[in-house]
Design an enzyme around this catalytic site. Structure first.
Site, mmCIF file in Angstrom:
data_model
loop_
_atom_site.group_PDB
_atom_site.id
_atom_site.type_symbol
_atom_site.label_atom_id
_atom_site.label_comp_id
_atom_site.label_asym_id
_atom_site.label_seq_id
_atom_site.Cartn_x
_atom_site.Cartn_y
_atom_site.Cartn_z
ATOM 1 N N ASP A 1 0.703 -14.309 11.453
ATOM 2 C CA ASP A 1 1.490 -12.891 11.158
ATOM 3 C C ASP A 1 2.670 -13.270 11.753
ATOM 4 O O ASP A 1 3.137 -14.121 12.357
ATOM 5 C CB ASP A 1 0.908 -12.006 12.037
ATOM 6 C CG ASP A 1 1.337 -10.698 12.519
ATOM 7 O OD1 ASP A 1 1.998 -10.146 11.448
ATOM 8 O OD2 ASP A 1 1.510 -10.528 13.418
ATOM 9 N N ASP B 1 5.739 -10.506 12.396
ATOM 10 C CA ASP B 1 6.439 -9.519 13.327
ATOM 11 C C ASP B 1 5.433 -9.388 14.762
ATOM 12 O O ASP B 1 4.057 -9.363 14.315
ATOM 13 C CB ASP B 1 6.400 -7.964 12.895
ATOM 14 C CG ASP B 1 7.596 -7.953 11.651
ATOM 15 O OD1 ASP B 1 7.162 -7.590 10.614
ATOM 16 O OD2 ASP B 1 8.811 -8.368 11.977
ATOM 17 N N LYS C 1 -3.015 -6.049 5.703
ATOM 18 C CA LYS C 1 -4.024 -6.541 6.718
ATOM 19 C C LYS C 1 -4.614 -5.207 7.258
ATOM 20 O O LYS C 1 -3.751 -4.584 7.413
ATOM 21 C CB LYS C 1 -3.589 -7.440 7.663
ATOM 22 C CG LYS C 1 -3.009 -8.817 7.325
ATOM 23 C CD LYS C 1 -2.253 -9.605 8.506
ATOM 24 C CE LYS C 1 -0.761 -8.968 8.624
ATOM 25 N NZ LYS C 1 -0.107 -9.383 9.508
ATOM 26 N N ASP D 1 -0.702 -10.455 16.290
ATOM 27 C CA ASP D 1 -0.547 -9.522 17.762
ATOM 28 C C ASP D 1 -0.977 -8.086 17.507
ATOM 29 O O ASP D 1 -0.931 -7.596 18.469
ATOM 30 C CB ASP D 1 1.135 -9.458 17.783
ATOM 31 C CG ASP D 1 1.679 -8.464 16.814
ATOM 32 O OD1 ASP D 1 2.077 -7.223 17.280
ATOM 33 O OD2 ASP D 1 1.746 -8.784 15.647
HETATM 34 O O1 LIG Z 1 5.044 -4.385 9.106
HETATM 35 C C1 LIG Z 1 4.555 -4.066 10.173
HETATM 36 O O2 LIG Z 1 4.205 -3.057 10.572
HETATM 37 C C2 LIG Z 1 4.032 -5.370 11.124
HETATM 38 O O3 LIG Z 1 4.135 -6.585 10.291
HETATM 39 P P1 LIG Z 1 3.348 -7.964 10.647
HETATM 40 O O4 LIG Z 1 2.000 -7.958 9.941
HETATM 41 O O5 LIG Z 1 4.500 -9.072 10.068
HETATM 42 O O6 LIG Z 1 3.059 -7.840 11.854
HETATM 43 MG MG LIG Z 2 2.469 -8.381 13.776
#
Ligand SMILES: O=C(O)COP(=O)(O)O
Ligand SMILES: [Mg+2]
Length: 316
Positions: free
Chosen positions: A25, A27, A231, A256
């Site tokens: 992942d 962010d 996801k 996370d």
């Molecule tokens: O876009 C989001 O809310 C989170 O992005 P991520 O899947 O990279 O954590």
């Molecule tokens: Mg994330």
């Protein structure tokens, strides 16, 4: 009881011997906005380059694949971001929901027609790259009291037969009105890129509403349910399997957020590891571990660690 273990040096060797592919992942794991998590690039570059005896008994590095629910960037834009942050990466290893939304429209739905697009440049770029016509991006606000003039001057595009809702910082009442109106059309397509509630933020005082905060209002206004691609939906993993020979049993998902990243891992039969640099905490993980609710226990990762940088230190 679902058991979750903190990743230690001892467990690290066992883990490395059992995986060939690492889904990461972005962010909250690798960065927050444009600030990298300490040690992230070094760790990923090291995992890629360290030679391991894999189950084919020849030497190879681990294959990192980046899986983000963030729809604001195209693959090429993400490749630029990764490179600026010191990651060695190819665009083919990057799966974001802007790219996956275009794949879904083009290859899953054989979509022809025009999309009302609520999103930023990443979604625009991927729609263009995949030949999908769209309108609606950028600011679009109500003039005056909309309930007074009954919205008579709102003009809809007669060719629109689908709505895609991604992260759109220009989300407005007018856009909500148009999206719901387009979704009134028979056989119109309704896609939400992801349903994350909030973005992980470094400043704990702030809540940055996630795309889930934008998809749900369109669902309520249109009285329809979006097909969400990010996801924990298996679709992104299917996109990865189209391009990479991934063995789920020798793959780990590192994330996370428990209700997206870890749940995707569980949905696809992957090993799972949570980091504590994003939206989840050790308290939440351990609390879920002892929960009476099956729904919470199914979100418990196999492993957890403070950060991707801490994981990198276990490689030394
Ligand atoms: O876009 C989001 O809310 C989170 O992005 P991520 O899947 O990279 O954590
Ligand atoms: Mg994330």
């Amino acid at each position: 009881m679902a058991t979750c273990r903190k990743l230690t040096k001892q467990l690290m060797k066992e883990l490395l011997d059992s995986i060939d592919t690492i889904l990461l992942d972005c962010d909250g794991v690798l960065w927050h906005s444009n600030i990298a998590v300490p040690g992230a690039a070094e760790t990923i570059n090291k995992l890629r380059s360290m030679m391991y005896t894999c189950h084919f008994s020849f030497l190879q590095g681990k294959q990192p694949i980046f899986v983000t629910n963030n729809s604001t960037k195209s693959r090429l834009q993400y490749q630029e971001k990764f490179t600026k942050m010191g990651f060695i990466v190819s665009k083919d290893e990057i799966f974001g929901t802007a790219y996956c939304a275009a794949l879904y429209l083009k290859h899953k739905l054989n979509f022809t027609g025009k999309v009302y697009l609520m999103g930023m440049s990443g979604l625009e770029e991927e729609m263009k790259l995949h030949g999908i016509d769209y309108i609606g991006t950028g600011p679009d606000n109500v003039e005056g009291q909309i309930l007074d003039h009954r919205a008579d001057n709102v003009v809809l595009d007669p060719d629109v037969n689908g709505v895609v809702v991604g992260f759109d910082q220009y989300f407005s009442f007018m856009k909500l009105l148009k999206a719901a109106s387009y979704l009134k059309r028979p056989n119109s397509v309704f896609i939400g890129t992801n349903i994350d509630q909030q973005f992980p933020m470094r400043n704990s005082e702030l809540i940055m509403p996630g795309t889930g905060s934008l998809v749900r209002p369109v669902e309520v206004a249109s009285n329809r349910t979006a097909t969400t691609l990010g996801k924990p939906s298996k679709f992104m993993f299917e996109c990865i399997q189209e391009k990479f020979d991934v063995n789920p049993e020798r793959t780990i998902m590192i994330g996370d957020r428990l209700n997206t990243d870890i749940l995707l891992g569980k949905n696809c039969g992957l090993k799972t590891l949570a980091v504590l640099t994003g939206v989840t905490s050790e308290e939440e993980i351990l609390g879920y571990q002892g929960s009476e609710k099956e729904k919470e226990r199914e979100l418990v990762p196999d492993l957890y660690i403070e950060s991707i940088g801490h994981l990198g230190k276990l490689l030394d």
